[in-house]
Every structure is written in C-alpha cells, then in structure tokens.
Scaffold this motif. Structure first.
Motif, PDB file in Angstrom:
ATOM      1  N   LEU A  31       0.585  -1.502   0.209  1.00 41.79           N
ATOM      2  CA  LEU A  31      -0.092   0.552  -0.463  1.00 41.79           C
ATOM      3  C   LEU A  31       0.847   1.604   0.005  1.00 41.79           C
ATOM      4  CD1 LEU A  31      -2.911  -0.018  -0.130  1.00 41.79           C
ATOM      5  CD2 LEU A  31      -2.481   1.104   2.143  1.00 41.79           C
ATOM      6  N   ALA A  32       2.104   1.434   0.892  1.00 41.84           N
ATOM      7  CA  ALA A  32       2.834   2.266   0.725  1.00 41.84           C
ATOM      8  C   ALA A  32       3.725   2.052  -0.260  1.00 41.84           C
ATOM      9  CB  ALA A  32       3.680   1.853   1.387  1.00 41.84           C
TER      10      ALA A  32
ATOM     11  N   LEU B 274      -1.973   7.863   0.028  1.00 36.15           N
ATOM     12  CA  LEU B 274      -1.828   6.711   0.429  1.00 36.15           C
ATOM     13  C   LEU B 274      -0.418   7.652   0.538  1.00 36.15           C
ATOM     14  CD1 LEU B 274      -2.234   4.250  -1.972  1.00 36.15           C
ATOM     15  CD2 LEU B 274      -3.430   4.275   0.208  1.00 36.15           C
ATOM     16  N   GLY B 275       0.072   9.043   0.673  1.00 32.34           N
ATOM     17  CA  GLY B 275       1.296   9.773   1.002  1.00 32.34           C
ATOM     18  C   GLY B 275       1.386  10.101   2.975  1.00 32.34           C
ATOM     19  N   ARG B 276      -0.410   9.567   2.744  1.00 34.25           N
ATOM     20  CA  ARG B 276       0.428  10.194   4.375  1.00 34.25           C
ATOM     21  C   ARG B 276       0.842   8.725   5.604  1.00 34.25           C
ATOM     22  NH1 ARG B 276      -5.764   9.722   4.184  1.00 34.25           N
ATOM     23  NH2 ARG B 276      -6.866   6.929   3.968  1.00 34.25           N
ATOM     24  N   LEU B 277       1.026   7.494   4.659  1.00 37.66           N
ATOM     25  CA  LEU B 277       1.734   6.109   4.943  1.00 37.66           C
ATOM     26  C   LEU B 277       2.872   6.403   5.108  1.00 37.66           C
ATOM     27  CD1 LEU B 277      -0.332   3.228   3.365  1.00 37.66           C
ATOM     28  CD2 LEU B 277      -0.898   5.105   5.683  1.00 37.66           C
ATOM     29  N   ASP B 278       3.931   5.973   6.153  1.00 36.63           N
ATOM     30  CA  ASP B 278       5.533   6.165   5.614  1.00 36.63           C
ATOM     31  C   ASP B 278       5.291   4.652   4.622  1.00 36.63           C
ATOM     32  OD1 ASP B 278       5.814   3.617   7.232  1.00 36.63           O
ATOM     33  OD2 ASP B 278       5.858   4.078   8.816  1.00 36.63           O
ATOM     34  N   ASN B 279       6.608   4.519   4.116  1.00 36.07           N
ATOM     35  CA  ASN B 279       7.156   3.607   3.176  1.00 36.07           C
ATOM     36  C   ASN B 279       7.247   1.858   4.152  1.00 36.07           C
ATOM     37  OD1 ASN B 279       9.431   3.157   5.046  1.00 36.07           O
ATOM     38  ND2 ASN B 279      11.121   4.161   4.054  1.00 36.07           N
ATOM     39  N   GLN B 280       6.807   1.845   5.189  1.00 38.82           N
ATOM     40  CA  GLN B 280       6.706   0.012   5.782  1.00 38.82           C
ATOM     41  C   GLN B 280       4.782  -0.101   5.648  1.00 38.82           C
ATOM     42  OE1 GLN B 280       9.203  -2.650   5.421  1.00 38.82           O
ATOM     43  NE2 GLN B 280       9.954  -0.274   5.114  1.00 38.82           N
TER      44      GLN B 280
END
Length: 767
Positions: free
Chosen positions: A444-445, A473-479
């Motif tokens: 998802l990230a 989806l930019g509110r999520l970090d790379n994990q």
C-alpha cells in the motif's frame, strides 16, 4: 371522581399482583444462584483429586457455572417486561419451557354468550426461569411460547386475550400498560373480570429520552420485526426498511435469537458488521442486556483486519476509487511490482560452494522469476518455490550430480549442497532482497508513488484518479504505517489474500510441571480463561476468529465492492442476515455494489422482509425528510410514522458567525429535551463543529454526516443541508439520513449555499 378512584384501585391491584410475581421470580433466581455457587465449590473439591479426568471435569464445571452465575447476577432495568393471558388451546401438550404449545384456540374455549376463561398466563423476560416444580415463572423472550407476545394483533389474536407491558427497575414494578386483543369477549381470570390498565404501551416506550447507548427493543418488538428476528437461519435473510424502522435493533435481537435456538450450530460465532465505530459503541451493550455475550462480535467495517484500525477519512472522490472493484487489478499488479522496487534488487547471484564459485546472471534469474510468477499462488507462498528453483539452477551449474549414478548418493549429495548454499550469508541476503516477504502495508505504501502507481493502474484508472489515490496514500510511511481510512482497510485485506500470510515466529509454550506429571498439555483452567478475558482489546483481537457461522451486515447499502469482498471472507460457509435501505446509501454506484453483494452471498437461498413503520421520527420530522427522499430517489416510499408530537422542525438562518448560531441552537435544545442532542455537519466541518460545541457537556454530540448512520438522538441540529448534499454524488441520500436522526425535535440551520426563503427554509427542503 368515583370512576377515577375505581380505576386507580384497579391499577394498584394489578401493580401489586405483578410485584408479587416478580418477588417470586427473584426468590427463585436467588435459589439458582446458590445452586451455581455450590457447583463451583464442588468443582474445586474435584480438582484436588489430581487426575487428568478430574481436572478436565472440574474445569468444564467451573466454567459453565461461572457463565450461569454471571447471567443470574445481572439485574436489568426491566428483567421482566411482558405478560400474555391466553385462552385454552386445541391440545394439552407442553413445550420444554413448560408452556402449552398450541397456537389455535380450542373450539369450546369461547362460550356461546361470548364469555371465556383465561387458561394460561405467561410472563415474558430476558431469560427463562422455572420454579422448583418446573413450571414457568418467566418465559425467555426468544422461546416459541413468547412469540404471541410480539405477533398477536386484534386482527389476528390467536390465543391471546390481553397483552401487558410491564415496566420495572431492578426488583420493583413501576407500571403496566395493557393491549386488549379480543375486545368482543367478556373474559375472567380466576373468577374475576380481566382488568385492562392504561393504553399506549408502545408510544410510552418510543417517547423515552435517548442516551449515548442503544436500548434493546425486547419489550416493544412489533409483529413485522418479530418475523425477521425469528426467521429461519439457513441461506440469506434480507431486510430493507427506511429510517427508524428498527433495522439495527432487529439485527442484534436476531443474533441473540439464533444463539438461543441453536447454540451448538453458532458456537463458531456470529459477526455483526457495522458501518462506523460510533455505531458499534452505541449498540454493543444491547446483547449483554438480552442475556447474550461472548459469542457475538460487533465490528466496524474499519476494524475487521487484524492490526488495522480506520481513523482517517477519504474524500468522496478518493473513496469512489478505493471502493471500486477496479482496484482488484491495480492491487494484483502492485503486489508483483513491489517485488522489484528500488535499486537494491540483485541482478546476479554469486556463491562459493565446496570451494567452487557459482553464478546466476540477470537473464537466468529473470527466467526463474517468470516461471514462478506463472503460478496462481499468493506471492509470499511462491517464495519457497523461487528458492527451490534458484537452488536447482545452482546445482545444475555445479555439475556434482553428473558424476554420480546411485540415486541415493545423488539425493545425499544434493541435500548437503542445498544445506551448504542456503546457510551462506550471501545467499540469505540475496533471497531477502530478490524475493522479499511482502506485507500488505508495504505494498500500500509503494502505491503512494504516483509514477509507479501509473504503471500499475494503466488502463484501469484515469490520470486524475491515479493522482488522487497516490496523494491519499502519502500519509503512510515507506512501511505502510500511518493513518488508515475505512477504504484502506479493505485494500489491506485484499492484499493479505494476494500476498499470503508471511511466516510467523513460533512462540514456544512455557513448560508446566503439571504437564510432566499428568501428561496434560492442552487443559486450561477457568482462572486462566478469566485472566485472558481481561487482556487488552488489541491482544484479544490478535486471537479472534476470522471465519464465522453467521454474518449480520448492518447498513449494508453503504458497503463498497471491495468491502463486500472483505466481509465475504469472514462468512464463506456462514448463514447471513443483510440489513439495509437503498435510500440511505452513501455509495455512489449502487449497481456496482449490488453485483459485489450478489457475488459475496453466492447461490444461497434468500428470503426478503420489508419493515414499513417508522418508530423513531414523529410525523412532523418524517414529512420534512420525505421531501429530500423524493429528490434523492424519486418513487421511493417513506416508512409510515406512528406518532405525532405537534412540534414542527425549526428553521434558522445563520449569520456570519455560523459557529455561534449552531452553539445557540444546541443550547436551546438542551434545555428542551432530557436526552441527547446530535449536531450533524458536512464531513469537512467535523473539527470546526467540535470547537463550536466545546464545553456544552456530554449530551451534545458533534458528528460528520457519514458518521450519523444508524444513530438517534432526542433532538438534532442539521447544519447547512446544501453542504451535506454537495459533498458527494450520494449527498442527497446522506442528507436524508441526517434529517431522520431525531426522536423529538429537529432544527435546520441554513447558510448562504442553502438559499433560504424568508422563513429560513433551505431550497432543498421546500415543496
């Protein structure tokens, strides 16, 4: 005066009679509590024997006695709430609850002069209670014998002459209200004329002030609701009904009824899916009050995936993309594409085995990957095959097998080769980078990169949809850690299936000295189970089942296609109850959702019910809401309101300080009603609304339009109908929901966008 005094004397006499019966019930309950406590003591003595059989028997006995004690020690506001007085039936057979089973009146029960005697009186309550001689003191509301209490009408009375609603609190009877089902008969009970007390039992129940939690409707279930609650379990029971028809309450009562009817069948659990966490918290106290808890899980759609909890909201445009079935293709491509992310994916493999250097180049690795991805297994479950094919290729390059003829020697050499290679640090590091174990959150990230997403969503989403999806989806970090929306949770669940479960490290069970002495390694004690039941909500959820024996979907019209897929996985072999109202749908493409629902429910047999009576809204509010319904769904039929208060909706034009106008309206309603006041605003104004209403106390609840579904308040303030209607393609249906939350009073505040007339009535609410 004499007539009033006579009526008061009748009321006092009937209250005293019901009080005597309730005293008998509680006396019997105290005896049952003592019996259960004796079982607990006896079970503890059995445990001292020390044999495996005694331990298991003790544990089972203590557990069952503990459950029984918990039920018996629960005193509800109206433990005993109903009574029916019945004519003699056609046969004299009794059911397991001690009541006569006949539903038809005996031919000679009514004499030629239209007089009759009451042959049986049944009291209805939350659990069944028998006296020491096994005669019924209280009939469980779910028992077949209790059905006439809900279904009898003057048009079709059956054996019922009088139906009585009893209001009690704890051990005290507060009042009674009677409905006469056979007014043409002169009926006697124990030689005295049957008394009739009060009127309007249902109206009294409907007029009570609302709190922050839902009440059960067990004392006021109506005939059409009872038909749904007691409908056969197999297949799918579909229930439609407009606002205020009791759909959510009926769904919860159905869960309790199914457990009562066939507890063994539903030991696999019942899942109730609600649209919002607010509705979960509003309803979760109903089942314990009905004598049922533990076997029913009430979950918001955004809480169905382990380790995920929806606490963010998507814009309507983003929600339409994430909820669409088109996301299936995007997620499939994204899952495979995430394997090759970044510049760290190895292009070759070099290992040293038995002093010899072996290498696989980029082309050979690509061929292996292409071969593996040609299968249909989830990606994480393909990893062992990919590892095996890499080892096969290295083994072939080593040439070691060509020098041996004996199959046993070849197998032995191969086993040693594989062990030597697979324990090399270089090989382990290569495999982790070349075919990493993927998690749904990581995929998802990865979709937050717009250019990458454009490749995965080519010919599926348009450029604008790709941009909106990536930004959300930019509110999520790379994990993949960060705030999730209810639509993100459904995507995570789909990815969980596409990827397969990553391997989990095993947790060895701590050795217990008792295991060595008795050979028991699976017996747990009631104390251990009691301790585990007190674990935190997050810890409990890790152990929760993901498959259920029965699934109840509340407000089903709001489920998106992707959410239907998520819910369907929880009930692949389940029976279903699906409750909703198309006129209240907030999803922009009902046809697409209907196709997903049909796929989820499959070929199961379906039975359909429609609830037609609005018990929540007075006619004055229902008529106003009907104007919006005609705009939202021309030709749709509103449910019929059963009461009128004479209080018409109030209209107010907001001045430049909208917050001050809203606060003043809420304060005025707090002074006019005893219960709660809901303030419904467009989703984008939720934070503002909290600030406007700060300090007014717990009775005021600010909420966004999409959060109002299924809830009800004594009074409601609806702020700017135009803003609510314009926030999504389904905005008019969302506004219809907002206008139907109040049980007593409604205030509508119009802003500039509402184009109010001189009386403050917004354009959308005018004839």
């Amino acid at each position: 005066m004499a007539q009033e005094a006579t009526q008061l004397a009748v009321v006092d006499r009937e209250l005293a009679a019901e009080q005597r019966h309730l005293d008998r019930v509680y006396h019997r309950l105290e005896e049952k509590i003592h019996e259960a406590e004796f079982l607990v003591d006896d079970a503890e003595k059995r445990g001292q024997v020390g044999t495996p059989g005694a331990l298991a028997e003790r544990d089972a006995q203590v557990f069952q006695a503990g459950v029984h004690l918990n039920r018996l020690n629960s005193e509800f506001e109206d433990f005993l709430f109903g009574r029916i007085d019945l004519l003699r039936g056609k046969d004299g057979k009794r059911g397991p609850d001690g009541a006569f089973t006949a539903t038809e009146v005996a031919e000679d029960a009514v004499r030629p002069d239209n007089t009759a005697d009451i042959a049986e009186t049944l009291h209805i309550g939350r659990i069944g209670v028998l006296d020491a001689d096994y005669s019924p003191l209280v009939i469980d509301w779910r028992a077949p014998a209790a059905a006439p209490f809900y279904r009898s009408t003057p048009k079709d009375p059956g054996r019922v002459v009088r139906r009585r609603v009893i209001r009690s609190k704890g051990r005290r009877v507060l009042g009674v209200e009677d409905d006469l089902m056979r007014p043409e008969l002169a009926t006697s009970l124990a030689g005295e004329e049957l008394a009739i007390v009060g009127d309007g039992a249902l109206m009294a129940a409907l007029g009570r002030a609302r709190s922050h939690t839902m009440r059960d409707i067990v004392a006021s279930i109506q005939a059409e609701q009872d038909l749904v609650i007691r409908a056969p379990a197999p297949g799918v029971t579909e229930v439609t009904g407009g606002p205020g028809t009791g759909k959510t309450a009926v769904a919860l009562h159905r869960a309790a009824y199914l457990l009562y009817q066939d507890r063994r069948r539903y030991s696999g659990g019942i899942l109730v899916v609600s649209p919002t966490p607010l509705l979960v918290s509003y309803t979760e106290g109903v089942l314990p009050s009905l004598g049922e808890e533990g076997q029913v899980a009430i979950r918001a759609v955004g809480s169905l995936v382990e380790g995920a909890e929806a606490d963010a909201f998507d814009t309507p445009a983003v929600a339409r993309v994430k909820g669409s079935s088109r996301m299936l293709q995007v997620l499939r491509r994204a899952s495979r594409g995430t394997l090759d992310l970044g510049g760290e994916v190895p292009r070759s493999l070099r290992v040293v085995v038995f002093g010899r250097r072996l290498e696989l180049d980029e082309r050979e690795l690509a061929d292996i990957r292409r071969s593996v991805l040609g299968g249909t297994a989830p990606l994480n479950l393909m990893r062992p095959r990919a590892r095996r094919l890499v080892l096969d290729a290295l083994w072939a390059k080593s040439g070691r097998g060509t020098h041996l003829v004996d199959p046993e020697l070849i197998a032995e050499a191969r086993e040693g080769f594989d062990e030597d290679v697979s324990t090399e640090d270089d090989f382990i590091a290569f495999l982790e980078a070349w075919w990493p174990v993927l998690t749904p959150r990581r995929v998802l990230a990865a979709m937050a990169d717009e250019r990458r997403l454009a490749r995965w969503a080519r010919r599926t989403l348009n450029p604008r949809e790709i941009r909106q999806l990536a930004r959300s989806l930019g509110r999520l970090d790379n994990q993949g850690q960060g705030p999730l929306s209810v639509h993100d949770v459904a995507l995570l669940d789909e990815l969980r299936v596409l990827l397969g479960a990553p391997p989990r490290p095993s947790r060895p069970r701590e050795a217990d000295p008792l295991d060595e002495l008795t050979g028991l390694d699976e017996v747990t004690t009631y104390a251990e189970r009691s301790y585990s039941s007190r674990r935190s909500r997050a810890e409990r959820r890790e152990q929760e089942r993901t498959e259920y024996a029965h699934v109840i979907v509340d407000e089903a019209q709001d489920l998106t296609p992707m959410q239907w897929r998520m819910v369907a996985r929880r009930g692949t072999s389940a029976t279903w109850t699906v409750v909703g109202d198309p006129a209240q749908s907030s999803w922009s493409d009902p046809d697409e959702a209907a196709r997903a629902r049909d796929e989820a429910l499959g070929a199961r047999v379906r039975r359909r019910f429609t609830l037609t009576v609005n018990y929540r809204n007075p006619a004055e509010i229902a008529e106003l809401a009907a104007k919006v319904l005609r705009l939202a769904m021309p030709g749709a039929q509103s449910p019929t309101a059963v009461r009128s208060t004479g209080v018409v909706p109030r209209f107010t034009i907001a001045d430049r300080k909208l917050g001050a106008t809203v606060r003043a309206a809420a304060q005025r309603l707090l002074a006019e009603v005893e219960g709660t006041v809901g303030v419904v605003v467009a989703m984008g104004r939720r934070d503002e609304a909290r600030q406007w209403l700060a300090g007014l106390g717990d009775r005021v609840v600010p909420l966004g339009s999409l959060e109002a579904k299924g809830l009800e308040y004594d009074a409601t303030v609806v702020v700017s109908p135009a803003e609510i209607a314009d926030e999504s393609p389904a905005g008019l249906r969302v506004l219809y929901v907002a206008l139907t939350r109040a049980t007593q009073q409604l205030t509508v505040i119009a802003g500039e966008r509402d184009q109010p007339d001189a009386a403050g009535v917004p354009d959308l609410l005018r004839d």
